[in-house]
Design an enzyme around this catalytic site. Structure first.
Site, PDB file in Angstrom:
ATOM      1  N   HIS A 144       0.855  -1.134   0.134  1.00  0.00           N
ATOM      2  CA  HIS A 144       0.076  -0.126   0.012  1.00  0.00           C
ATOM      3  C   HIS A 144       0.818   1.097   0.029  1.00  0.00           C
ATOM      4  CE1 HIS A 144      -4.012  -1.611   0.076  1.00  0.00           C
ATOM      5  NE2 HIS A 144      -3.710  -2.295   1.229  1.00  0.00           N
ATOM      6  N   ARG A 413      -7.345 -10.656  -5.023  1.00  0.00           N
ATOM      7  CA  ARG A 413      -8.628  -9.774  -4.241  1.00  0.00           C
ATOM      8  C   ARG A 413      -8.847  -9.013  -5.409  1.00  0.00           C
ATOM      9  NH1 ARG A 413      -9.312  -4.641  -0.551  1.00  0.00           N
ATOM     10  NH2 ARG A 413      -7.313  -3.765  -1.483  1.00  0.00           N
ATOM     11  N   GLU A 534     -16.868  -3.488   4.137  1.00  0.00           N
ATOM     12  CA  GLU A 534     -16.205  -2.517   4.376  1.00  0.00           C
ATOM     13  C   GLU A 534     -16.756  -1.361   4.947  1.00  0.00           C
ATOM     14  OE1 GLU A 534     -12.880  -2.211   1.559  1.00  0.00           O
ATOM     15  OE2 GLU A 534     -14.279  -3.329   0.041  1.00  0.00           O
ATOM     16  N   ASP A 575     -11.955   1.444   5.248  1.00  0.00           N
ATOM     17  CA  ASP A 575     -13.185   1.932   4.696  1.00  0.00           C
ATOM     18  C   ASP A 575     -14.190   2.331   5.481  1.00  0.00           C
ATOM     19  OD1 ASP A 575     -12.606   2.317   1.471  1.00  0.00           O
ATOM     20  OD2 ASP A 575     -11.679   0.589   2.028  1.00  0.00           O
ATOM     21  N   ARG A 613      -6.731  -4.593   8.810  1.00  0.00           N
ATOM     22  CA  ARG A 613      -6.121  -3.544   9.746  1.00  0.00           C
ATOM     23  C   ARG A 613      -5.076  -2.784   9.010  1.00  0.00           C
ATOM     24  NH1 ARG A 613      -3.551  -5.205  14.367  1.00  0.00           N
ATOM     25  NH2 ARG A 613      -4.523  -3.556  15.623  1.00  0.00           N
ATOM     26  N   ARG A 747      -8.999   6.417  -1.552  1.00  0.00           N
ATOM     27  CA  ARG A 747      -8.547   5.430  -0.724  1.00  0.00           C
ATOM     28  C   ARG A 747      -8.402   5.917   0.720  1.00  0.00           C
ATOM     29  NH1 ARG A 747      -7.911   0.950  -3.250  1.00  0.00           N
ATOM     30  NH2 ARG A 747      -7.886   0.580  -5.286  1.00  0.00           N
TER      31      ARG A 747
END
Length: 916
Positions: A144, A413, A534, A575, A613, A747
């Protein structure tokens, strides 16, 4: 006289700071060093004495810097943050070792402590050992865009850590001390002269390589060490368990190379390359270990005996050297090496760097390699050499069972909307006239169940589908090929982002059937179908979605036949926080877990929760031990997965000893939460009611600010570094799911990261003050007493406040106000920042009143000292960053200013540690 346990930490920080200062002086002259030192001293004085004159002096110095001076100052303070982190990590290792050497009682969060608690509760050691037969504990690395460190920087920092560690563990002679000092100066100089930022944006393959570095540094060696330690502790408590070898319950997974949600660069080719890179890393490790093991096991017949199986293994070896005729163990290992080298060529198409003695047949599966190593182990144990079996061989055998030929299980995913579009296109071509997108949920489920019952594929080789559909089908076909090549554990899970109904799971099931990963006539499902809930609304609906799913006989048959009646559900912290705020997100997650526990128990399905997390509290971060123990009873049934994201990966696993400690914490917490949860009292009904009331007000306050305040979107983009973060070369994934500036499309990661950079940490606390204020106004008599009881008796509420305490302490309104000054509309700026300021004060007041603390972090003195020590070095970075942002937004074309901004982002992230 009381021992000052932090004195060595201060000494290390002074040492590193002095070496860094000498480096700056040598490289840039006395004037540059004097300027940086003046800034440091002024900032320390401001922080220590709350001296307004020092603050004004500091701002004056920083605002007057030239561009070149600015770069030097930003680099110096950024690197100091990095060096301080190294010193802190080494101090934690030092204190842990001192604790063990002193023979003190096991520390909370250690496996030893968890075992002591479990045994004290009456559980026998054999029952504890049996717990691991069905356990699954898996931290999962994700790529990320908050990991701002380059691998080259991390390498330098690792070298510095090793030097500090060596100085700490042994008494050095004067000559050795001088050599150590020189090595430290060389390494800091290398760090200073290494480019901090990447010149080009990371590719997914770059991210894979970065992820693999943590396996090289930590996981490949420390995981086997942890297993061995746990086995030995269990055997020491019950000698009847001698020879215990636990199953591979602890594994480190990965999303890197498999996470396609919003990342168009993750393709079937990238997935295939990721699998090959992982296999290459683990096979190379095994080959190196075998080579070293062969050098050590020089046991000769006549001096030692060997089992018939070992002799047979040696006889099958292509190693016919006369020098090893009487060394069966070496010959056996040479044979294993040759077969593994052939496996390397068969799987990857390349030869390993060190060639075998001769050609051999490759292993068909990793179990064959494990069996050969077991032959060596059993022969050593049976013939008086058990001590030799407990060293390198033991660790290698464990590594093979944990890492296989695939190294790390990769999760796939994708967003549910993509699956929906792909299924709609397949159905439209295979069943003429079918308009799947227009069907309601009941009709969709009926149609999908009908298609899942037949082995007939929907995709035709004679039809040209859209690029999106072709890409998705290619991914699943690659996954099927990976199962055949590397084994099923290579890709065990498929995750559906934005799951909101049953059809989302069935759509994925249909796509798995297209690739042969679901075979209805065999009742075979080769991967776990994992819904990711989410948003606040989706979390509320999660139990009912799973209830309706389990009511489908065909789906339940698959779970019973192929998935051991176990189903995984992923919960999205990031989210849900961006959607509803910190308090409501935490409460929604807790309620979802309670509902899922009830639904799964009613259907006789074992629940495994996957916690999405992040590093920061605003994304579900915070201490893993407390977070796991704060789960509702029944949520941790010996199985848990959780993501490790962003810069937290480097902080937790960059140092091998720190990495093993963090892995141990997860194991200890899972053991305690699973075996001792029924001994913890359930929260009182009035606690649950109070929490709901608090959540309702906090949700309204948060949504009112973020989504309902006109101009807030503009305030956010102008008062934070979100625009500049989007330009950073720190990840392959775009900052937003769609083009534009809507917060709904942003995001969660850059959302939280931006607020941390400007020192507001808003996603980690906003709304709590309003909630408590409203609650106390309506319950003047006993309101505060109830909240205090909740904090005292309910681990969930205590963990929530502990995490909020941390981010509130890292918040700095004075610095944040300078970022607010970047907002061009004065009225908008003043109105919004005033609301934020008031909410922060209300939240701090509420937290202190509930916890009984006089100041923030009174309950966590270690973190309090850490923050106090590092803030004087963060403050200049923030002040400079604001000025650079102002100049950048006025000129837009100055590369040096952009460089300064990006370096400051790096330094602030390093200083805050869990910022994204």
């Amino acid at each position: 006289m009381t021992e000052d346990k932090d004195a060595p930490l201060r000494e290390d920080i002074r040492l590193l700071g002095r070496v860094l200062g000498d480096t700056v002086r040598d490289q840039h002259g006395e004037a540059a060093f004097a300027l940086i030192e003046r800034i440091r001293q002024t900032s320390v004085r401001f922080r220590r004495d709350d001296d307004n004159a020092a603050r004004l002096e500091l701002e004056g110095i920083l605002d007057a810097l030239s561009r070149e001076q600015t770069i030097e100052v930003v680099r110096a303070f950024s690197y100091f943050s990095h060096l301080s982190n190294i010193a802190e990590d080494q101090h934690h290792i030092r204190r842990s070792r001192a604790h063990l050497i002193a023979g003190s009682a096991p520390r909370e969060g250690s496996v030893a402590h968890a075992l002591v608690r479990a045994l004290a509760s009456g559980l026998p050691p054999a029952r504890l050992a049996a717990f691991f037969d069905t356990a699954l504990i898996s931290p999962v690395l994700t790529a990320h865009p908050t990991e701002v460190q380059r691998k080259s920087i991390l390498n330098c920092e690792t070298d510095i850590a090793h030097l500090l560690d060596a100085r700490d563990r042994m008494t050095l002679t004067p000559e050795e001390r001088q050599e150590s000092d020189e090595a430290l100066r060389r390494t800091v100089l290398t760090l200073w002269q290494t480019r901090m930022l990447r010149p080009a944006k990371l590719s997914v393959v770059d991210e894979v390589a970065n992820g693999l570095s943590y396996f090289d540094a930590t996981f490949l060696r420390e995981l086997p060490h942890l297993y061995a330690n746990l086995e030995d502790q269990l055997v020491s408590r019950d000698p009847a368990l001698a020879g215990l070898e636990l199953p591979a319950f602890l594994q480190v997974g990965s999303w890197i190379g498999g996470d396609r949600d919003g990342n168009p660069f993750v393709t079937a080719d990238v997935l295939e390359r990721t699998l090959a890179m992982q296999a290459g890393a683990v096979l190379g490790f095994y080959l190196d270990e075998l080579h070293a093991l062969g050098a050590r096991l020089s046991l000769a017949l006549g001096l030692v005996t060997a089992s018939d199986a070992l002799l047979a293994l040696a006889a099958r070896s292509p190693d016919h050297s006369p020098h090893r005729n009487d060394e069966p163990y070496r010959r056996a290992i040479s044979g294993i090496y040759a077969r593994l080298a052939a496996t390397h060529h068969a799987l990857l198409g390349t030869e390993p760097p060190r060639h075998p003695v001769a050609v051999a047949e490759p292993y068909a599966a990793v179990a064959e390699l494990a069996d050969d190593l077991d032959v060596i182990h059993r022969s050593l144990v049976a013939n008086g050499s058990a001590a030799l079996a407990r060293g390198q061989l033991r660790r290698l055998r464990r590594a093979v069972r944990v890492f296989g030929f695939h190294l790390a299980p990769i999760d796939l995913r994708q967003n549910s909307e993509v699956h929906e579009r792909v299924v709609a296109e397949l159905l439209a071509t295979a069943r003429t006239g079918t308009d799947y997108a227009t069907l309601d949920e009941a009709a969709r489920v009926e149609l999908l169940i009908e298609e899942l019952a037949t082995p007939r594929p929907l995709a035709s080789p004679h039809v040209r589908y859209s690029d999106e559909t072709e890409g998705e089908l290619a991914i699943f076909r690659t996954a099927r090929a990976a199962h055949r090549r590397y084994g099923g554990p290579a890709i065990p899970n498929c995750i559906i982002s934005k799951t909101d109904d049953v059809s989302d799971l069935l759509e994925l099931a249909l796509l798995l059937k297209e690739a042969g990963l679901l075979r209805p006539h065999e009742r075979a499902l080769d991967v776990n179908i994992v819904p990711l809930f989410e948003t606040i609304e989706d979390l509320a609906n999660a139990p009912s979605v799973m209830d309706r799913l389990f009511a489908l006989p065909g789906y339940m048959n698959l779970l019973a036949a192929s998935r051991d009646r176990t189903h995984e559900v992923m919960l999205g912290y990031s989210d849900s926080n961006k959607d509803g705020g910190f308090l409501t997100s935490g409460w929604a997650l807790y309620k979802a877990e309670i509902g899922l526990i009830e639904v799964f128990a009613r259907h006789g399905i074992r629940l495994r929760l996957f916690h999405g997390r992040g590093g920061s509290v605003g994304r579900g971060g915070g201490p893993s031990y407390e977070a796991i123990l704060a789960q509702p009873g029944g949520a941790v049934q010996g199985q848990i997965r959780l993501t490790e994201q962003g810069e937290v990966i480097a902080a937790k696993y960059g140092n091998p000893e720190v990495g093993r400690r963090n892995l141990e914490v997860i194991v200890a917490a899972t053991l305690e939460a699973s075996l001792l949860a029924d001994r913890a009292p359930a929260p009182r009904v009035e606690f649950l009611d109070t929490m709901q009331a608090l959540s309702d007000v906090a949700f309204a306050a948060y949504r009112g600010l973020v989504y309902d305040t006109e101009g807030f979107e503009r305030y956010f983009w102008e008062s934070t570094v979100i625009s500049e973060i989007a330009e950073l070369n720190i990840g392959s994934r775009p900052a937003s799911r769609k083009k534009g500036t809507r917060i709904e499309d942003l995001r969660a990661i850059p959302w939280v990261f931006s607020w941390s950079q400007c020192r507001l940490m808003l996603p980690g606390w906003f709304g709590f003050g309003s909630a408590v204020k409203t609650w106390l106004a309506a319950h003047a008599d006993d309101g505060i007493a109830r909240l205090q009881a909740m904090h005292r008796e309910w681990s969930f509420f205590a963990a929530l406040l502990s995490n909020m305490d941390m981010v509130l302490a890292k918040t700095d309104l004075a610095i944040a106000s300078r970022y607010a000054g970047l907002v061009k509309d004065v009225n908008l700026r003043d109105a919004i920042f005033e609301r934020i300021r008031n909410e922060w004060h209300d939240t701090v007041d509420a937290l202190l009143a509930i916890t009984g603390q006089r100041e923030l972090l009174d309950g966590n003195p270690l973190l309090k000292r850490s923050i106090r020590n590092r803030f004087p070095y963060l403050d200049p970075l923030n002040h400079v960053q604001v000025e650079l942002l102002r100049r950048h937004r006025e000129t837009h074309d100055d590369a040096r200013i952009r460089l300064g901004i990006h370096i400051s982002i790096n330094g602030i992230a390093a200083g805050l540690r869990n910022s994204g």
